[in-house]
Design a protein around this motif. Sequence first.
Motif, mmCIF file in Angstrom:
data_model
loop_
_atom_site.group_PDB
_atom_site.id
_atom_site.type_symbol
_atom_site.label_atom_id
_atom_site.label_comp_id
_atom_site.label_asym_id
_atom_site.label_seq_id
_atom_site.Cartn_x
_atom_site.Cartn_y
_atom_site.Cartn_z
ATOM 1 N N ASP A 195 0.823 -1.207 0.000
ATOM 2 C CA ASP A 195 0.000 0.000 0.000
ATOM 3 C C ASP A 195 0.858 1.258 0.000
ATOM 4 O O ASP A 195 0.386 2.334 -0.399
ATOM 5 N N LEU A 196 2.115 1.130 0.447
ATOM 6 C CA LEU A 196 3.027 2.266 0.518
ATOM 7 C C LEU A 196 3.101 3.013 -0.810
ATOM 8 O O LEU A 196 3.077 4.240 -0.853
ATOM 9 N N ASP A 197 3.180 2.247 -1.912
ATOM 10 C CA ASP A 197 3.342 2.871 -3.222
ATOM 11 C C ASP A 197 2.422 2.292 -4.296
ATOM 12 O O ASP A 197 2.453 2.736 -5.445
ATOM 13 N N PRO A 213 -11.308 1.718 -8.665
ATOM 14 C CA PRO A 213 -10.978 1.649 -10.095
ATOM 15 C C PRO A 213 -12.034 2.295 -10.993
ATOM 16 O O PRO A 213 -11.694 2.851 -12.037
ATOM 17 N N LYS A 214 -13.318 2.240 -10.595
ATOM 18 C CA LYS A 214 -14.358 2.842 -11.427
ATOM 19 C C LYS A 214 -14.162 4.346 -11.559
ATOM 20 O O LYS A 214 -14.286 4.919 -12.648
ATOM 21 N N GLU A 215 -13.854 4.997 -10.440
ATOM 22 C CA GLU A 215 -13.642 6.436 -10.461
ATOM 23 C C GLU A 215 -12.383 6.789 -11.254
ATOM 24 O O GLU A 215 -12.362 7.747 -12.028
ATOM 25 N N ARG A 216 -11.332 5.985 -11.074
ATOM 26 C CA ARG A 216 -10.056 6.286 -11.726
ATOM 27 C C ARG A 216 -10.126 6.069 -13.228
ATOM 28 O O ARG A 216 -9.555 6.842 -14.002
ATOM 29 N N MET A 217 -10.827 5.018 -13.663
ATOM 30 C CA MET A 217 -10.880 4.759 -15.109
ATOM 31 C C MET A 217 -11.737 5.814 -15.813
ATOM 32 O O MET A 217 -11.541 6.094 -16.998
ATOM 33 N N ALA A 218 -12.678 6.415 -15.081
ATOM 34 C CA ALA A 218 -13.509 7.468 -15.665
ATOM 35 C C ALA A 218 -12.707 8.753 -15.884
ATOM 36 O O ALA A 218 -13.122 9.630 -16.642
ATOM 37 N N GLU A 219 -11.550 8.859 -15.214
ATOM 38 C CA GLU A 219 -10.705 10.042 -15.338
ATOM 39 C C GLU A 219 -9.492 9.799 -16.236
ATOM 40 O O GLU A 219 -8.683 10.700 -16.447
ATOM 41 N N TYR A 241 5.496 -3.358 -11.024
ATOM 42 C CA TYR A 241 4.151 -3.218 -11.598
ATOM 43 C C TYR A 241 3.310 -2.362 -10.648
ATOM 44 O O TYR A 241 3.031 -2.779 -9.527
ATOM 45 N N CYS A 242 2.907 -1.176 -11.090
ATOM 46 C CA CYS A 242 2.260 -0.224 -10.189
ATOM 47 C C CYS A 242 0.897 0.220 -10.710
ATOM 48 O O CYS A 242 0.773 0.616 -11.873
ATOM 49 N N TYR A 243 -0.105 0.177 -9.832
ATOM 50 C CA TYR A 243 -1.432 0.673 -10.188
ATOM 51 C C TYR A 243 -1.658 2.091 -9.648
ATOM 52 O O TYR A 243 -2.669 2.723 -9.936
ATOM 53 N N SER A 244 -0.730 2.604 -8.871
ATOM 54 C CA SER A 244 -0.870 3.937 -8.281
ATOM 55 C C SER A 244 -0.637 5.009 -9.337
ATOM 56 O O SER A 244 -0.061 4.755 -10.399
ATOM 57 N N GLU A 245 -1.070 6.230 -9.044
ATOM 58 C CA GLU A 245 -0.882 7.337 -9.979
ATOM 59 C C GLU A 245 0.590 7.675 -10.149
ATOM 60 O O GLU A 245 1.025 8.083 -11.222
#
Length: 311
Positions: free
Chosen positions: A84-86, A106-112, A155-159
Motif C-alpha cells: 500500500d506504501l506505493d 478503479p471505477k472512479e479512476r478509469m472514468a478520469e 508493476y504499479c497501479y498507483s498514480e
Amino acid sequence: MRQWTCLVLLLLVAQYTTALAQDSSSSSSSSSSSSSVITCKNTKNGRHYLTDTSGRVCSRQQMNFATGCCPDSIDPYSCETCKDLDGCCSSYEHCVSCCMAPKHVPKERMAETYIGLFKADTGHWSNEFDYCKSACRTTSRSTQNENTYIGERKYCYSEERRPRDSEPVTFQDDRFVAKGAVGASCEDACKAQNAVCADEDTSPINTCDELRAAFMCEAGCIPTVQSGESDEYPGYVGVKAPKNDRPGTCFIQRYSADSTSPVRSLLEGTGPKCDAKSKFVHRLCICRRASSNGMVPASGQSHRSSEEERR
C-alpha cells in the motif's frame, strides 16, 4: 410387391423425420445451456499465473479452459505481492487483481483516464479489468538507466507509478518542497517564492524516493562518493551536463563515514547546504514560508525556536 416397397419407404421416411426432430430439440437445448455459462477474459500472458475479470488470481492448472475463469473458491482482489506504501507489486497478475479492489476505486479512476495517455479522442476504459491491465504495465517511471528496474515491485497501479522504500515526507504548514532551476542554489529557489532555506531542513528529502518524485532520475540515483564532497546535493544533474558529470543522475548527500544519522551528519557540517550550487545541477530544496505576521524565519533557525515564535 410394389405395396411392400412403398410401406418400407414410408417407414424409413417417418424414422428419418423423427430423428431430425430429436436432433433439433437436443441442439436447441444444448445451445440454451451453453449461452448461460459465464465466461471470463484473463491476463493470458503470465507464464504460471493469470487474473480473470472477477479479480481472482489462479495458476494455469486451476483455470477452467472452457470458460477462461479461475475457480469461484478463490477470493478476489489479491494484493499478495503488493504494498500500500506505493501501490506497486512484484507480480503483474497481483497488480491487476489488487487494482480492481473496490478500496482502490478503479471505477472512479478509469472514468478520469483516457485509453491513450492525454488523448481525449481515445475515450475512457469501459471496465475495471481492462483499465487495470493497462495501469499495471511497466513504464519509464519504474526504471533507471533506461534498461533496469528500480526494484522488484515494478508493476504499479498507483498514480505515481513508481516504487518507494519509505513513506512520503510530510512537512509543517510553513514548509514546502521546491525544485531549483539548473545552476541555482536552494537560497535562490526559495527566494523566488518569497521564502527562505535553512540547512537543517534539508535532511528529510535527502533520499532517492523524494528525488524520484521530483525528477525522472533516468540514469539512476546514488550517494555522493564521499561524505560532504558535494554540498549541492540532493539534486539532479541536468541532461545537458557533460558526460563525465553523469547527466540524468540523481545524487543524495552521503552521511558522515561513522554515522547514518542525518542529524549528526548536519551537526558535523557534512549535510546539504542551502547556498551550494553547481552549473548543471537542479537542487531539491525545502523552503520556509513567511509567517502570519509577514516575517520569514531566518536561515539556520531551529524548528523549536520557530514553533516558540508562533506560540
